[in-house]
Design a protein around this motif. Structure first.
Motif, PDB file in Angstrom:
ATOM      1  N   UNK A 230      31.846  10.349   0.868  1.00  0.00           N
ATOM      2  CA  UNK A 230      32.662  11.461   0.419  1.00  0.00           C
ATOM      3  C   UNK A 230      33.237  12.212   1.607  1.00  0.00           C
ATOM      4  N   UNK A 231      34.197  13.068   1.327  1.00  0.00           N
ATOM      5  CA  UNK A 231      34.916  13.773   2.374  1.00  0.00           C
ATOM      6  C   UNK A 231      34.062  14.910   2.916  1.00  0.00           C
ATOM      7  N   UNK A 232      34.001  15.002   4.224  1.00  0.00           N
ATOM      8  CA  UNK A 232      33.277  16.079   4.878  1.00  0.00           C
ATOM      9  C   UNK A 232      34.311  17.056   5.396  1.00  0.00           C
TER      10      UNK A 232
ATOM     11  N   UNK B 279      20.483  18.410   2.468  1.00  0.00           N
ATOM     12  CA  UNK B 279      20.361  16.971   2.641  1.00  0.00           C
ATOM     13  C   UNK B 279      20.190  16.706   4.130  1.00  0.00           C
ATOM     14  N   UNK B 280      19.098  16.065   4.553  1.00  0.00           N
ATOM     15  CA  UNK B 280      18.828  15.796   5.972  1.00  0.00           C
ATOM     16  C   UNK B 280      19.020  14.311   6.236  1.00  0.00           C
ATOM     17  N   UNK B 281      19.856  14.002   7.197  1.00  0.00           N
ATOM     18  CA  UNK B 281      20.074  12.626   7.647  1.00  0.00           C
ATOM     19  C   UNK B 281      19.527  12.550   9.072  1.00  0.00           C
ATOM     20  N   UNK B 282      18.480  11.756   9.244  1.00  0.00           N
ATOM     21  CA  UNK B 282      17.790  11.701  10.525  1.00  0.00           C
ATOM     22  C   UNK B 282      18.683  11.128  11.636  1.00  0.00           C
TER      23      UNK B 282
ATOM     24  N   UNK C 164      29.183  19.127   2.828  1.00  0.00           N
ATOM     25  CA  UNK C 164      29.544  17.898   2.131  1.00  0.00           C
ATOM     26  C   UNK C 164      29.021  18.009   0.708  1.00  0.00           C
ATOM     27  N   UNK C 165      29.894  17.816  -0.241  1.00  0.00           N
ATOM     28  CA  UNK C 165      29.480  17.876  -1.636  1.00  0.00           C
ATOM     29  C   UNK C 165      28.894  16.541  -2.065  1.00  0.00           C
ATOM     30  N   UNK C 166      27.713  16.603  -2.642  1.00  0.00           N
ATOM     31  CA  UNK C 166      27.070  15.439  -3.228  1.00  0.00           C
ATOM     32  C   UNK C 166      27.035  15.667  -4.727  1.00  0.00           C
ATOM     33  N   UNK C 167      27.664  14.792  -5.482  1.00  0.00           N
ATOM     34  CA  UNK C 167      27.713  14.938  -6.931  1.00  0.00           C
ATOM     35  C   UNK C 167      27.004  13.759  -7.584  1.00  0.00           C
TER      36      UNK C 167
ATOM     37  N   UNK D  80      25.279  18.539  -6.825  1.00  0.00           N
ATOM     38  CA  UNK D  80      23.831  18.715  -6.692  1.00  0.00           C
ATOM     39  C   UNK D  80      23.416  19.245  -5.331  1.00  0.00           C
ATOM     40  N   UNK D  81      24.257  19.055  -4.324  1.00  0.00           N
ATOM     41  CA  UNK D  81      23.964  19.557  -2.981  1.00  0.00           C
ATOM     42  C   UNK D  81      25.281  19.747  -2.247  1.00  0.00           C
ATOM     43  N   UNK D  82      25.301  20.697  -1.312  1.00  0.00           N
ATOM     44  CA  UNK D  82      26.520  20.949  -0.537  1.00  0.00           C
ATOM     45  C   UNK D  82      26.254  21.013   0.962  1.00  0.00           C
ATOM     46  N   UNK D  83      24.998  21.026   1.340  1.00  0.00           N
ATOM     47  CA  UNK D  83      24.653  21.135   2.754  1.00  0.00           C
ATOM     48  C   UNK D  83      24.095  19.818   3.262  1.00  0.00           C
ATOM     49  N   UNK D  84      24.610  19.360   4.396  1.00  0.00           N
ATOM     50  CA  UNK D  84      24.158  18.139   5.059  1.00  0.00           C
ATOM     51  C   UNK D  84      23.738  18.509   6.472  1.00  0.00           C
TER      52      UNK D  84
END
Length: 163
Positions: free
Chosen positions: A26-28, A117-120, A142-145, A152-156
């Motif tokens: 998705x678009x950041x 949302x944490x991406x290591x 970043x929107x996660x739908x 469901x989440x907007x923070x990465x």
């Protein structure tokens, strides 16, 4: 959206991350890398800093975010919270960090801003813990739908590492 729907959506998001290696297409939002602070250390941040006004029944709109929140995007931050339970216990390349250990904020009344949302960082993994943890990384929007289009989440948090 009630708390149970949010819980189910977050669990689906967590399972998708585990199965897809946390890669998203998705678009950041475009944010340039910002200095963490004058000393180069990450900005100490809490879930209270990520909070914004939103009714439970409102659909998310980017305009809901405050200038203070927008200013955090692209910054290296340090934040404390709990890992949302996952099916996998070791070798996590990503996970959902939540404000609370499920006894409060993920019951009825859960809020969109109560998860990150944490991406290591490449080559690093985390192990699931029921204890509070501290995480460091670069905050992005970043929107996660989920499948029905509900956000469901907007923070990465990219390039994450667990203290």
């Amino acid at each position: 959206m009630n708390g149970i729907q949010h819980l189910i959506g977050t669990l689906i998001l967590s399972m998708l991350c585990a199965s897809m290696g946390c890669e998203r297409s998705s678009v950041v939002a475009s944010t340039s890398e910002k200095a963490s602070n004058a000393s180069g250390e990450p900005r100490e941040t809490s879930f209270d800093d990520l909070k914004f006004e939103m009714e439970k029944t409102d659909a998310f709109k980017r305009s809901m975010l405050t200038p203070k929140i927008e200013d955090l995007f692209g910054s290296k931050i340090h934040i404390r919270g709990y890992m949302f339970p996952t099916l996998k216990r070791q070798g996590l390349t990503g996970f959902v960090l939540v404000r609370d250990n499920l006894e409060c904020c993920f019951g009825p009344g859960a809020a969109l801003y109560d998860c990150v949302w944490v991406k290591m960082r490449k080559g690093e993994t985390a192990e699931f813990s029921i204890r509070p943890i501290a995480v460091e990384g670069v905050l992005r929007f970043e929107e996660f739908a989920d499948m029905d289009g509900t956000t469901r989440a907007i923070y990465l948090l990219e390039q994450g590492s667990v203290d």
